[in-house]
Write a protein that holds these residues in place. Sequence first.
Motif, PDB file in Angstrom:
ATOM      1  N   LEU A 136      38.327  44.404  46.935  1.00  0.00           N
ATOM      2  CA  LEU A 136      37.863  44.553  45.554  1.00  0.00           C
ATOM      3  C   LEU A 136      38.682  45.562  44.761  1.00  0.00           C
ATOM      4  N   ASP A 137      39.498  46.345  45.455  1.00  0.00           N
ATOM      5  CA  ASP A 137      40.355  47.317  44.769  1.00  0.00           C
ATOM      6  C   ASP A 137      41.739  46.766  44.451  1.00  0.00           C
ATOM      7  N   TYR A 138      42.046  45.588  44.960  1.00  0.00           N
ATOM      8  CA  TYR A 138      43.362  44.990  44.728  1.00  0.00           C
ATOM      9  C   TYR A 138      43.516  44.602  43.258  1.00  0.00           C
ATOM     10  N   ASP A 139      44.653  44.936  42.680  1.00  0.00           N
ATOM     11  CA  ASP A 139      44.938  44.588  41.291  1.00  0.00           C
ATOM     12  C   ASP A 139      45.401  43.136  41.198  1.00  0.00           C
ATOM     13  N   VAL A 140      44.656  42.322  40.495  1.00  0.00           N
ATOM     14  CA  VAL A 140      44.966  40.902  40.360  1.00  0.00           C
ATOM     15  C   VAL A 140      46.318  40.739  39.670  1.00  0.00           C
ATOM     16  N   PRO A 141      47.238  39.970  40.259  1.00  0.00           N
ATOM     17  CA  PRO A 141      48.549  39.782  39.619  1.00  0.00           C
ATOM     18  C   PRO A 141      48.440  38.946  38.358  1.00  0.00           C
ATOM     19  N   GLU A 142      49.351  39.169  37.428  1.00  0.00           N
ATOM     20  CA  GLU A 142      49.372  38.380  36.205  1.00  0.00           C
ATOM     21  C   GLU A 142      49.877  36.971  36.502  1.00  0.00           C
ATOM     22  N   GLY A 143      49.370  36.011  35.749  1.00  0.00           N
ATOM     23  CA  GLY A 143      49.851  34.642  35.887  1.00  0.00           C
ATOM     24  C   GLY A 143      49.027  33.813  36.851  1.00  0.00           C
ATOM     25  N   ASN A 144      49.520  32.597  37.119  1.00  0.00           N
ATOM     26  CA  ASN A 144      48.839  31.666  38.015  1.00  0.00           C
ATOM     27  C   ASN A 144      48.834  32.207  39.448  1.00  0.00           C
ATOM     28  N   CYS A 145      47.793  31.837  40.202  1.00  0.00           N
ATOM     29  CA  CYS A 145      47.667  32.412  41.544  1.00  0.00           C
ATOM     30  C   CYS A 145      47.009  31.427  42.506  1.00  0.00           C
ATOM     31  N   VAL A 146      47.524  31.384  43.725  1.00  0.00           N
ATOM     32  CA  VAL A 146      46.867  30.707  44.842  1.00  0.00           C
ATOM     33  C   VAL A 146      46.238  31.802  45.700  1.00  0.00           C
ATOM     34  N   LEU A 147      44.934  31.729  45.855  1.00  0.00           N
ATOM     35  CA  LEU A 147      44.169  32.744  46.561  1.00  0.00           C
ATOM     36  C   LEU A 147      43.687  32.146  47.880  1.00  0.00           C
ATOM     37  N   TYR A 148      43.997  32.812  48.994  1.00  0.00           N
ATOM     38  CA  TYR A 148      43.727  32.249  50.318  1.00  0.00           C
ATOM     39  C   TYR A 148      42.743  33.132  51.096  1.00  0.00           C
ATOM     40  N   PHE A 149      41.740  32.485  51.692  1.00  0.00           N
ATOM     41  CA  PHE A 149      40.792  33.161  52.583  1.00  0.00           C
ATOM     42  C   PHE A 149      40.710  32.390  53.901  1.00  0.00           C
ATOM     43  N   LYS A 164      36.307  38.240  40.551  1.00  0.00           N
ATOM     44  CA  LYS A 164      37.252  39.183  39.948  1.00  0.00           C
ATOM     45  C   LYS A 164      38.509  38.458  39.476  1.00  0.00           C
ATOM     46  N   PHE A 165      39.017  37.526  40.262  1.00  0.00           N
ATOM     47  CA  PHE A 165      40.198  36.759  39.863  1.00  0.00           C
ATOM     48  C   PHE A 165      39.874  35.855  38.667  1.00  0.00           C
ATOM     49  N   LEU A 166      38.700  35.222  38.687  1.00  0.00           N
ATOM     50  CA  LEU A 166      38.323  34.357  37.573  1.00  0.00           C
ATOM     51  C   LEU A 166      38.163  35.157  36.289  1.00  0.00           C
ATOM     52  N   ASP A 167      37.555  36.318  36.383  1.00  0.00           N
ATOM     53  CA  ASP A 167      37.386  37.164  35.199  1.00  0.00           C
ATOM     54  C   ASP A 167      38.740  37.585  34.631  1.00  0.00           C
ATOM     55  N   SER A 168      39.674  37.901  35.531  1.00  0.00           N
ATOM     56  CA  SER A 168      41.001  38.317  35.089  1.00  0.00           C
ATOM     57  C   SER A 168      41.728  37.189  34.359  1.00  0.00           C
ATOM     58  N   ALA A 169      41.508  35.955  34.826  1.00  0.00           N
ATOM     59  CA  ALA A 169      42.210  34.806  34.240  1.00  0.00           C
ATOM     60  C   ALA A 169      41.552  34.291  32.971  1.00  0.00           C
ATOM     61  N   ALA A 170      40.324  34.736  32.717  1.00  0.00           N
ATOM     62  CA  ALA A 170      39.536  34.144  31.624  1.00  0.00           C
ATOM     63  C   ALA A 170      40.208  34.284  30.260  1.00  0.00           C
ATOM     64  N   GLY A 171      40.879  35.406  30.022  1.00  0.00           N
ATOM     65  CA  GLY A 171      41.423  35.651  28.692  1.00  0.00           C
ATOM     66  C   GLY A 171      42.802  35.091  28.443  1.00  0.00           C
ATOM     67  N   ASN A 172      43.464  34.572  29.481  1.00  0.00           N
ATOM     68  CA  ASN A 172      44.848  34.134  29.277  1.00  0.00           C
ATOM     69  C   ASN A 172      45.139  32.721  29.774  1.00  0.00           C
ATOM     70  N   GLY A 173      44.133  32.031  30.271  1.00  0.00           N
ATOM     71  CA  GLY A 173      44.329  30.642  30.667  1.00  0.00           C
ATOM     72  C   GLY A 173      45.078  30.442  31.964  1.00  0.00           C
ATOM     73  N   ASP A 174      45.205  31.488  32.781  1.00  0.00           N
ATOM     74  CA  ASP A 174      45.919  31.339  34.049  1.00  0.00           C
ATOM     75  C   ASP A 174      45.168  30.393  34.988  1.00  0.00           C
ATOM     76  N   ARG A 175      45.926  29.699  35.805  1.00  0.00           N
ATOM     77  CA  ARG A 175      45.346  28.809  36.801  1.00  0.00           C
ATOM     78  C   ARG A 175      45.079  29.592  38.086  1.00  0.00           C
ATOM     79  N   ILE A 176      43.896  29.433  38.628  1.00  0.00           N
ATOM     80  CA  ILE A 176      43.522  30.053  39.886  1.00  0.00           C
ATOM     81  C   ILE A 176      43.125  28.949  40.856  1.00  0.00           C
ATOM     82  N   ILE A 177      43.828  28.861  41.977  1.00  0.00           N
ATOM     83  CA  ILE A 177      43.494  27.913  43.030  1.00  0.00           C
ATOM     84  C   ILE A 177      43.007  28.721  44.228  1.00  0.00           C
ATOM     85  N   VAL A 178      41.847  28.354  44.754  1.00  0.00           N
ATOM     86  CA  VAL A 178      41.256  29.065  45.886  1.00  0.00           C
ATOM     87  C   VAL A 178      41.249  28.149  47.105  1.00  0.00           C
TER      88      VAL A 178
END
Length: 226
Positions: A136-149, A164-178
């Motif tokens: 939860l302390d990791y700084d979400v990178p700018e831009g599109n992201c593939v997030l792996y668990f 946290k990743f979705l909130d970060s992407a909300a204002g700029n339209g970045d794509r988040i793939i989980v």
Amino acid sequence: MRHIRAMSLYHTHCHLWDRKFEEFERFATRGTVFPEELSPVNSAHADLTYEYGPSPRLVVEWLLDALKVDFGQYSFVDIGSGRGRVLLTAAGKPFKQVHGVEFCSVLHDQASSNIAGYPDEHLQCRDVRSILCDALDYDVPEGNCVLYFYNPFDIRLVERVVTKFLDSAAGNGDRIIVIYYNSKVSKLLPADRRLAFRRLPGLSRLKLKLLSPHPVQVYERVAGEA
């Protein structure tokens, strides 16, 4: 029977493919590390963690190829990255950057050593690193992201990280793939309309169904949802 099948496939992957890469690893990435062995840790959520185990390399490659995206437009982040196997597999694709988030200092140090010693000719991404911190302390990178668990900890914490990743992407339209491998729930964030199942190509689904030790769920941030 499910456990026996999973372990059989896991060992098949290990012996027929994963061990071929151990000559490039300063610390072998195979094996399980149980929660009581994960110390010292850099996290306030140590009580929510599960054991560490590496993902089969071929499964990770199948999953990444099945996304059908331009890797150069995406960062890749592995939450609970352990000794770095998934990081090095993902770095075989031309991602903008490949980050691992690991809360155990011993596993982080081993991953950093594996990354430093890995042959350049096997890497298409040059920005590969393990980061020692709480997820939860990791700084979400700018831009599109593939997030792996790979089911690293309790679903409550997984969902907080994804949010946290979705909130970060909300204002700029970045794509988040989980990519949620070996999920223990039927649906991630069921009440959050920002996240929807992503259907993989038919051949990829068939390979994963027959040859993956564990099930996988893939999600994507829904465009236009704040």
